[in-house]
Design an enzyme around this catalytic site. Structure first.
Site, PDB file in Angstrom:
ATOM      1  N   PHE A 158       9.017  -7.595 -11.207  1.00 39.61           N
ATOM      2  CA  PHE A 158       7.663  -7.161 -11.552  1.00 39.61           C
ATOM      3  C   PHE A 158       7.104  -7.827 -12.807  1.00 39.61           C
ATOM      4  O   PHE A 158       5.913  -7.712 -13.081  1.00 39.61           O
ATOM      5  CB  PHE A 158       7.576  -5.630 -11.707  1.00 39.61           C
ATOM      6  CG  PHE A 158       7.845  -4.876 -10.444  1.00 39.61           C
ATOM      7  CD1 PHE A 158       6.931  -4.899  -9.396  1.00 39.61           C
ATOM      8  CD2 PHE A 158       9.011  -4.143 -10.289  1.00 39.61           C
ATOM      9  CE1 PHE A 158       7.180  -4.195  -8.218  1.00 39.61           C
ATOM     10  CE2 PHE A 158       9.268  -3.436  -9.109  1.00 39.61           C
ATOM     11  CZ  PHE A 158       8.353  -3.468  -8.078  1.00 39.61           C
ATOM     12  N   TYR A 188       8.283 -13.426  -7.805  1.00 46.15           N
ATOM     13  CA  TYR A 188       6.940 -13.973  -7.582  1.00 46.15           C
ATOM     14  C   TYR A 188       7.074 -15.441  -7.192  1.00 46.15           C
ATOM     15  O   TYR A 188       7.940 -16.159  -7.703  1.00 46.15           O
ATOM     16  CB  TYR A 188       6.099 -13.864  -8.846  1.00 46.15           C
ATOM     17  CG  TYR A 188       5.808 -12.454  -9.298  1.00 46.15           C
ATOM     18  CD1 TYR A 188       5.160 -11.548  -8.469  1.00 46.15           C
ATOM     19  CD2 TYR A 188       6.156 -12.022 -10.578  1.00 46.15           C
ATOM     20  CE1 TYR A 188       4.863 -10.262  -8.889  1.00 46.15           C
ATOM     21  CE2 TYR A 188       5.858 -10.740 -11.016  1.00 46.15           C
ATOM     22  CZ  TYR A 188       5.218  -9.860 -10.160  1.00 46.15           C
ATOM     23  OH  TYR A 188       4.929  -8.595 -10.585  1.00 46.15           O
ATOM     24  N   HIS A 235       5.373   2.008  -2.983  1.00 42.35           N
ATOM     25  CA  HIS A 235       5.330   0.788  -3.788  1.00 42.35           C
ATOM     26  C   HIS A 235       4.030   0.748  -4.604  1.00 42.35           C
ATOM     27  O   HIS A 235       2.987   1.252  -4.161  1.00 42.35           O
ATOM     28  CB  HIS A 235       5.400  -0.429  -2.867  1.00 42.35           C
ATOM     29  CG  HIS A 235       5.744  -1.698  -3.555  1.00 42.35           C
ATOM     30  ND1 HIS A 235       4.788  -2.492  -4.173  1.00 42.35           N
ATOM     31  CD2 HIS A 235       6.936  -2.325  -3.739  1.00 42.35           C
ATOM     32  CE1 HIS A 235       5.382  -3.544  -4.685  1.00 42.35           C
ATOM     33  NE2 HIS A 235       6.684  -3.470  -4.448  1.00 42.35           N
ATOM     34  N   ASP A 256      11.593  -9.363  -4.269  1.00 37.88           N
ATOM     35  CA  ASP A 256      11.542 -10.820  -4.232  1.00 37.88           C
ATOM     36  C   ASP A 256      10.903 -11.327  -5.518  1.00 37.88           C
ATOM     37  O   ASP A 256       9.994 -10.669  -6.044  1.00 37.88           O
ATOM     38  CB  ASP A 256      10.655 -11.240  -3.051  1.00 37.88           C
ATOM     39  CG  ASP A 256      11.215 -12.392  -2.264  1.00 37.88           C
ATOM     40  OD1 ASP A 256      12.443 -12.497  -2.160  1.00 37.88           O
ATOM     41  OD2 ASP A 256      10.417 -13.193  -1.746  1.00 37.88           O
TER      42      ASP A 256
END
Length: 226
Positions: free
Chosen positions: A81, A70, A190, A68
């Site tokens: 990221f 930010y 993760h 997703d």
């Protein structure tokens, strides 16, 4: 309804040409139009397809999958990221850069803009390409995942010798889209602070990617951020 025609790098536009006029994509467009009338949406419209535009289809070497964008103001710029240079690094990105230092010895950079990776062939692809401000996951299950799954499938089908990096259970579930007889897959937990100590730290994925690329006779990625 008029044809949906995103601004996208020509190779990707050709590879995904069948998706733009499918019913799910038309419904996604209507959903986004409605969302923009009621909420602030990230990333800005011109950056929604930034991952595709920064990393042309025929230049992809590595695929790093996120979930997703930010959802804080100024954070999302269409690369998973990554955040613009002026934005504070989020916790998962801090852990990614810690692992990079441990693996390859690079000093942790002052910023978290990963555009230089994208320019070298690292497709920084989120499964969902938009989000409401301050509402994580708010645009999931509205069609983006079908679109980005199609992108992964096209890479798997039309390219050879790519490295797919799957961090966390969500990304690892995409493994079924990838032909493992043609491509190389790296997996770990993760990099989130909730899980990074259970196997992300020490995974050495950055050096593993370059070892694989070197074996394929492909130029390595310079992971050091400018």
């Amino acid at each position: 309804m008029e044809q949906v025609d995103p601004v996208m790098e020509a190779g990707w536009k050709h590879a995904l040409r069948d998706e733009f006029n499918k019913e799910y994509f038309r419904e996604l467009k209507l959903f986004l139009l409605g969302e923009k009338k009621k909420y602030r949406i990230f990333p800005p419209g011109k950056l929604i397809f930034n991952a595709f535009n920064q990393t042309p289809f025929d230049r992809v070497k590595v695929v790093l999958l996120g979930q997703d964008p930010y959802h804080g103001a100024g954070q999302a710029h269409g690369l998973c990221f990554s955040v613009p240079e002026s934005i504070q690094k989020p916790p998962s990105l801090i852990n990614i850069l810690k692992e990079l230092k441990s693996d390859l010895g690079y000093d942790e950079p002052k910023h978290g803009d990963l555009t230089s990776w994208a320019a070298q062939g690292v497709l920084l692809l989120n499964a969902t390409l938009t989000v409401r401000q301050n509402q994580a996951g708010s645009h999931q299950n509205h069609g983006w995942e079908t679109f980005t799954d199609a992108a992964i499938k096209q890479l798997s089908l039309e390219r050879m010798g790519l490295v797919f990096i799957l961090w966390g259970n969500y990304a690892m579930a995409k493994r079924s889209l990838i032909d493992t007889s043609r491509h190389f897959i790296l997996t770990s937990v993760h990099p989130s602070p909730l899980s990074a100590h259970r196997g992300f730290f020490g995974c050495r994925h950055f050096s593993q990617v370059n070892n694989f690329l070197r074996q394929q006779g492909t130029d390595e990625i310079n992971w050091k951020l400018p």
